[in-house]
Scaffold this motif. Structure first.
Motif, short mmCIF file in Angstrom:
data_model
loop_
_atom_site.label_atom_id
_atom_site.label_comp_id
_atom_site.label_asym_id
_atom_site.label_seq_id
_atom_site.Cartn_x
_atom_site.Cartn_y
_atom_site.Cartn_z
N LYS A 113 -2.71 -95.58 -49.07
CA LYS A 113 -3.92 -94.76 -49.16
C LYS A 113 -3.53 -93.28 -49.29
CE LYS A 113 -4.67 -96.96 -45.38
NZ LYS A 113 -5.13 -97.36 -44.05
N SER A 114 -4.40 -92.50 -49.91
CA SER A 114 -4.10 -91.09 -50.15
C SER A 114 -4.77 -90.20 -49.12
CB SER A 114 -4.58 -90.69 -51.55
OG SER A 114 -5.98 -90.91 -51.66
N ALA A 115 -4.11 -89.10 -48.78
CA ALA A 115 -4.70 -88.11 -47.87
C ALA A 115 -4.24 -86.73 -48.28
CB ALA A 115 -4.29 -88.40 -46.43
N VAL A 116 -4.98 -85.73 -47.81
CA VAL A 116 -4.62 -84.34 -48.13
C VAL A 116 -4.80 -83.50 -46.86
CG1 VAL A 116 -6.96 -83.84 -49.03
CG2 VAL A 116 -5.03 -82.41 -49.74
N THR A 117 -3.90 -82.55 -46.66
CA THR A 117 -3.92 -81.74 -45.43
C THR A 117 -4.95 -80.62 -45.50
OG1 THR A 117 -2.06 -80.51 -46.36
CG2 THR A 117 -1.54 -82.17 -44.70
N ILE A 118 -5.54 -80.36 -44.32
CA ILE A 118 -6.40 -79.17 -44.13
C ILE A 118 -5.89 -78.47 -42.87
CG2 ILE A 118 -8.73 -78.27 -43.78
CD1 ILE A 118 -9.86 -80.91 -44.85
N SER A 119 -5.44 -77.23 -43.01
CA SER A 119 -4.98 -76.47 -41.85
C SER A 119 -6.07 -75.50 -41.39
CB SER A 119 -3.72 -75.66 -42.20
OG SER A 119 -3.43 -74.77 -41.14
N LEU A 120 -6.26 -75.47 -40.07
CA LEU A 120 -7.21 -74.53 -39.46
C LEU A 120 -6.46 -73.48 -38.63
CD1 LEU A 120 -9.74 -77.24 -38.11
CD2 LEU A 120 -9.81 -76.04 -40.32
N VAL A 121 -5.13 -73.41 -38.83
CA VAL A 121 -4.28 -72.58 -37.97
C VAL A 121 -3.91 -71.27 -38.67
CG1 VAL A 121 -2.15 -72.49 -36.63
CG2 VAL A 121 -3.38 -74.67 -36.88
N LYS A 122 -4.52 -70.19 -38.20
CA LYS A 122 -4.29 -68.88 -38.81
C LYS A 122 -2.81 -68.52 -38.78
CE LYS A 122 -6.14 -64.42 -39.47
NZ LYS A 122 -5.20 -64.44 -40.55
N GLU A 123 -2.16 -68.82 -37.63
CA GLU A 123 -0.74 -68.46 -37.44
C GLU A 123 0.19 -69.25 -38.38
OE1 GLU A 123 -2.96 -69.15 -35.18
OE2 GLU A 123 -2.89 -67.68 -33.55
N ALA A 124 -0.33 -70.30 -39.00
CA ALA A 124 0.52 -71.12 -39.89
C ALA A 124 0.37 -70.72 -41.35
CB ALA A 124 0.17 -72.60 -39.72
N GLU A 125 -0.38 -69.66 -41.61
CA GLU A 125 -0.61 -69.25 -43.00
C GLU A 125 0.72 -69.05 -43.71
OE1 GLU A 125 -3.36 -65.97 -43.10
OE2 GLU A 125 -5.04 -67.30 -42.66
N GLY A 126 0.78 -69.50 -44.95
CA GLY A 126 2.05 -69.47 -45.69
C GLY A 126 2.77 -70.80 -45.59
N GLY A 127 2.28 -71.68 -44.73
CA GLY A 127 2.91 -72.99 -44.51
C GLY A 127 2.45 -74.04 -45.51
N PRO A 128 3.05 -75.24 -45.40
CA PRO A 128 2.84 -76.29 -46.40
C PRO A 128 1.58 -77.13 -46.18
CG PRO A 128 4.41 -77.04 -44.77
CD PRO A 128 4.00 -75.65 -44.36
N PHE A 129 0.45 -76.51 -46.30
CA PHE A 129 -0.82 -77.24 -46.17
C PHE A 129 -1.68 -76.94 -47.40
CE2 PHE A 129 0.89 -76.28 -41.99
CZ PHE A 129 1.04 -77.56 -41.48
N VAL A 130 -2.39 -77.94 -47.87
CA VAL A 130 -3.07 -77.80 -49.16
C VAL A 130 -4.37 -77.00 -49.02
CG1 VAL A 130 -4.22 -79.08 -51.03
CG2 VAL A 130 -2.00 -79.85 -50.15
N PHE A 131 -5.25 -77.45 -48.12
CA PHE A 131 -6.51 -76.73 -47.92
C PHE A 131 -6.44 -75.95 -46.61
CE2 PHE A 131 -8.27 -80.32 -50.59
CZ PHE A 131 -8.54 -79.52 -51.71
#
Ligand code: LER
Ligand code: MN
Length: 271
Positions: free
Chosen positions: A3-21
């Protein structure tokens, strides 16, 4: 079927990191559903920032599941991890992870221990760190079982952790756990750095794999690097892998294009 999935980050401190949305669950879910994804993987700053009831309604409305929830906020924001020398920090790390396990379980989603595993350094020996990791995985794995989900452990590459980097050593370590509720996250980016052969690494993990981070060699979306997905797809098929391949990649060249590229590669190689 994978099955397919896609990441959503809500973490401001992780900006620049490997998350799609980023930063907007509703927008991310709508876009994921439109592209045909089966699920979203949510990275939140803490358990309270996972809006369980709203996310349940939102994913139901979009026809999506929640594939997994990340715990790395405890490291990114607080610098807690499971192998710190002081017991209070290790307890903070465990409590943080436990709260995310509980929130995820209400969504049917397992929690991922990636960067929260930490590393050994200074006064902490490798043996001591692995002992603390073992204790934590046993305790948190059994807790996850009580609330009805597996616990996902993610080996990282050598630049992010010095505990367990490869499939062979990870499988040997898994054999020393008391709990049977810990599964492995095979992140193709980390495996590309550490394994002599990614497909063979996947075969070594075999039925231990409970989640895949589907990404290319340079951490760009699948299809945007030099990863050869043909033997990878064959290995996953041979071991009968039928859980999620989740896009944890840089939003390159932007979030929408990254999500589109990944689902294209997923449909080409894994569907
Ligand atoms: C970190 O490099 C990573 O791959 C994440 O999934 C773990 O928190
Ligand atoms: Mn990962």
């Amino acid at each position: 079927m994978i099955k397919s999935a896609v990441t959503i980050s809500l973490v401001k401190e992780a900006e620049g990191g490997p998350f799609v949305f980023w930063h907007d669950l509703a927008a991310g879910c709508v876009k994921a559903a439109k592209l045909g994804y089966d699920a979203v993987e949510v990275f939140a700053p803490n358990a309270d920032a996972i809006p369980v009831a709203d996310l349940k309604a939102l994913t139901a409305e979009c026809g999506l599941k929640v594939a997994a929830v990340g715990t790395g906020g405890g490291w990114v924001i607080h610098k807690w991890h499971l192998c710190q020398p002081d017991a209070a920090s290790r307890d903070n790390a465990k409590n943080f992870i436990r709260s995310i396990i509980n929130a995820g379980a209400q969504l049917g989603a397992p929690a991922i221990i990636g960067s929260m595993q930490g590393r050994f350094e200074g006064e902490v020996s490798k043996e001591q760190a692995l002992c603390w990791l073992r204790e934590a995985l046993d305790e948190l794995g059994e807790h996850a079982k009580l609330v009805g989900v597996p616990l996902i452990y993610e080996p990282l590459n050598r630049y992010e952790s010095n505990l367990l980097n490869r499939a062979d050593e990870t499988v040997a370590f898994l054999g020393t756990l008391d709990t049977d509720n810990v599964v492995i996250l095979a992140d193709l980016f980390h495996m590309n750095i550490e394994e002599a052969n990614i497909a063979e690494g996947l075969s070594t993990y075999g039925s231990h794999i409970g989640h895949v981070h589907f990404v290319d060699s340079n951490r760009r979306p699948a299809g945007c690097g030099h990863m050869d997905y043909t033997p990878i797809a064959a290995a996953l098929k041979t071991i009968g892998y039928d859980k999620y391949a989740s896009a944890e990649a840089f939003p390159w060249p932007n979030s929408d294009a990254a999500a589109k590229a990944t689902i294209g590669a997923f449909n080409q190689h894994l569907a």
